[in-house]
Design an enzyme around this catalytic site. Structure first.
Site, PDB file in Angstrom:
ATOM      1  N   LYS A  36     -35.651  17.545  29.047  1.00 17.65           N
ATOM      2  CA  LYS A  36     -36.993  17.023  29.263  1.00 17.65           C
ATOM      3  C   LYS A  36     -37.313  15.879  28.304  1.00 17.65           C
ATOM      4  CE  LYS A  36     -38.130  19.730  32.624  1.00 17.65           C
ATOM      5  NZ  LYS A  36     -38.344  19.168  33.985  1.00 17.65           N
ATOM      6  N   GLY A  43     -31.867  26.703  19.707  1.00 14.66           N
ATOM      7  CA  GLY A  43     -31.714  25.546  20.575  1.00 14.66           C
ATOM      8  C   GLY A  43     -30.347  24.921  20.406  1.00 14.66           C
ATOM      9  N   LYS A 103     -44.885   9.068  18.212  1.00 12.64           N
ATOM     10  CA  LYS A 103     -44.006   7.906  18.323  1.00 12.64           C
ATOM     11  C   LYS A 103     -43.296   7.882  19.671  1.00 12.64           C
ATOM     12  CE  LYS A 103     -39.953  10.202  17.633  1.00 12.64           C
ATOM     13  NZ  LYS A 103     -38.637  10.050  18.273  1.00 12.64           N
ATOM     14  N   PHE A 129     -41.064  24.694  25.957  1.00  8.63           N
ATOM     15  CA  PHE A 129     -40.502  26.045  26.002  1.00  8.63           C
ATOM     16  C   PHE A 129     -40.826  26.884  24.764  1.00  8.63           C
ATOM     17  CE2 PHE A 129     -37.142  23.488  28.395  1.00  8.63           C
ATOM     18  CZ  PHE A 129     -37.757  23.704  29.619  1.00  8.63           C
TER      19      PHE A 129
END
EC number: 1.1.1.8
Length: 408
Positions: A355, A68, A262, A155
């Site tokens: 997102k 990522g 959270k 994903f």
């Protein structure tokens, strides 16, 4: 040089070294055991041999891949890259999988590898030169000993399916992904999803860690949840810096639940800001949200006891406060109230298309609670879901909390 040979950790054979001559091993080309280079900051180890032949072995440096490269992924790459360059336990090159995009006519991987900056997701911050952007996920991860997962949780399934059977079976994984999944039996932790799909041992890292502040090297804390103390110590070495302090706890599932839930509470805090309520109201939302987080964990975290102390770590109340005042979920939720635009529109405008985790997690939590017939016990979680996905008026958010079970 003698004509006979001595065993080598990699090849099984190599030149024999005289008994009175020191061996320098610093993971540079002079080392008989390793064939890659490293920076000059690594200190050589001198070993004197007192017999003609010695079996000399050294653990190979662990290769790290960051899966990522968004805002948080790039911020953590800055830390991991710098630590790997200075610690001989880790290979100097840190690979970072980058979903290839074109930015100003150039490939994003080319920009990162040439200019050492993720200009799209973490502009203004230089990445260490030893962080290598790789557009092919299998190529980036196949030889990694440590996999750092930092992608949107939506994903995870696709990423795991892509690398399944193509990574080291004994690799260690650590998830920085904040979210949960809905399994056939209810709650599914993202770390459990990864572990089941890939068959590797997983840990988690969660904390009060707004990515830009971490990249700015402003002091903060974080929490690693890890069942294995040796793995936890190794991961702490990979992650900790003077300004990014790490605590390791064993309740990995509670740590991960805190990181996911959270974000739902932060959406509620954003609603408060958008509606013009004051700090007293936001404080109540934070407290009630924390109580729902604890109640949810005590129902669904069954791997072991759920200690109240874990909620006092950075992954708990600290992360909750930070996210409710400065995180992206709060900011987008405030804009949701003030603009009347959809979450999807605001993601494109405010997050470069990344997102948002809070609404998606609220939807997954709603399905889990509905399956267990527990929706009424979690009015804040339910209100966020209803407002984001079912058209419930945001103006009624506070009324959803006025008869909270905590007040009964």
């Amino acid at each position: 040089m003698s004509d006979h040979t001595w065993p080598s950790a990699r090849t099984g054979a190599g030149p024999c070294l005289p008994s009175d001559r020191p061996i320098k091993s610093d993971c540079r080309p002079v080392c008989a055991l390793h064939n890659h280079t490293a920076g000059p900051q690594r200190q050589p180890v001198q070993v004197h041999l007192h017999s003609s032949v010695y079996l000399f072995t050294m653990a190979a440096p662990r290769k790290v891949c960051i899966v990522g490269s968004g805002n948080w992924g790039s911020a953590i790459a800055k830390i991991v890259g710098a630590n790997a360059a200075q610690n001989s336990k880790f290979d100097n090159t840190v690979k970072m999988w980058v979903f290839e995009e074109t930015v100003n006519g150039r490939k994003l991987t080319e920009i990162i590898n040439t200019d050492h900056e993720n200009v799209k997701y973490l502009p203004g911050h230089k990445l260490p030169a030893n962080v290598l952007a790789v557009p092919d996920l299998v190529e980036a991860s196949s030889d990694a000993d440590i996999l750092v997962f930092v992608i949107p949780h939506q994903f995870v399934g696709k990423v795991c399916d892509t690398i399944k059977g193509k990574i080291k079976s004994d690799a260690l994984g650590i998830s920085l992904i904040k979210g949960v999944d809905e399994g056939p039996d209810g709650l599914k932790l993202i770390s459990d999803v990864i572990q089941e799909k890939l068959g590797i041992t997983m840990s988690v890292l969660m904390g009060a860690n707004i990515a830009n502040e971490v990249a700015d090297e402003k002091f903060c804390e974080t929490t690693i949840g890890c069942k294995n103390k040796n793995h936890g110590a190794l991961l702490k070495e990979l992650m900790q810096t003077n300004n990014f302090r790490v605590t390791v706890v064993e309740e990995y599932d509670v740590v991960e639940i805190c990181g996911a839930l959270k974000n739902i509470v932060a959406v509620g805090a954003g609603f408060c800001d958008g509606l013009g309520f004051g700090d007293n109201t936001k404080a109540a939302v934070i407290r009630l949200g924390l109580m729902e987080m604890i109640a949810f964990a005590r129902i669904f975290c069954t791997a072991g006891p759920v200690s109240s102390a874990t909620f006092l770590e950075s992954c708990g109340v600290a992360d909750l406060i930070t996210t409710c005042y400065g995180g992206r979920n709060r900011k987008v939720a405030e804009a949701f109230v003030k603009t009347g635009k959809s979450i999807e529109e605001l993601e494109k405008e405010m997050l470069n298309g990344q997102k948002l985790q809070g609404p998606a997690t609220a939807a997954e939590v709603y399905l889990i609670l509905k399956h267990k017939n527990l929706i009424d016990k979690f009015p804040l979680f339910n209100a966020v879901y209803q407002i984001c996905y079912q058209g419930h008026p945001v103006t009624e958010f506070i009324s959803c909390l006025q008869n909270h079970p905590e007040h009964m």
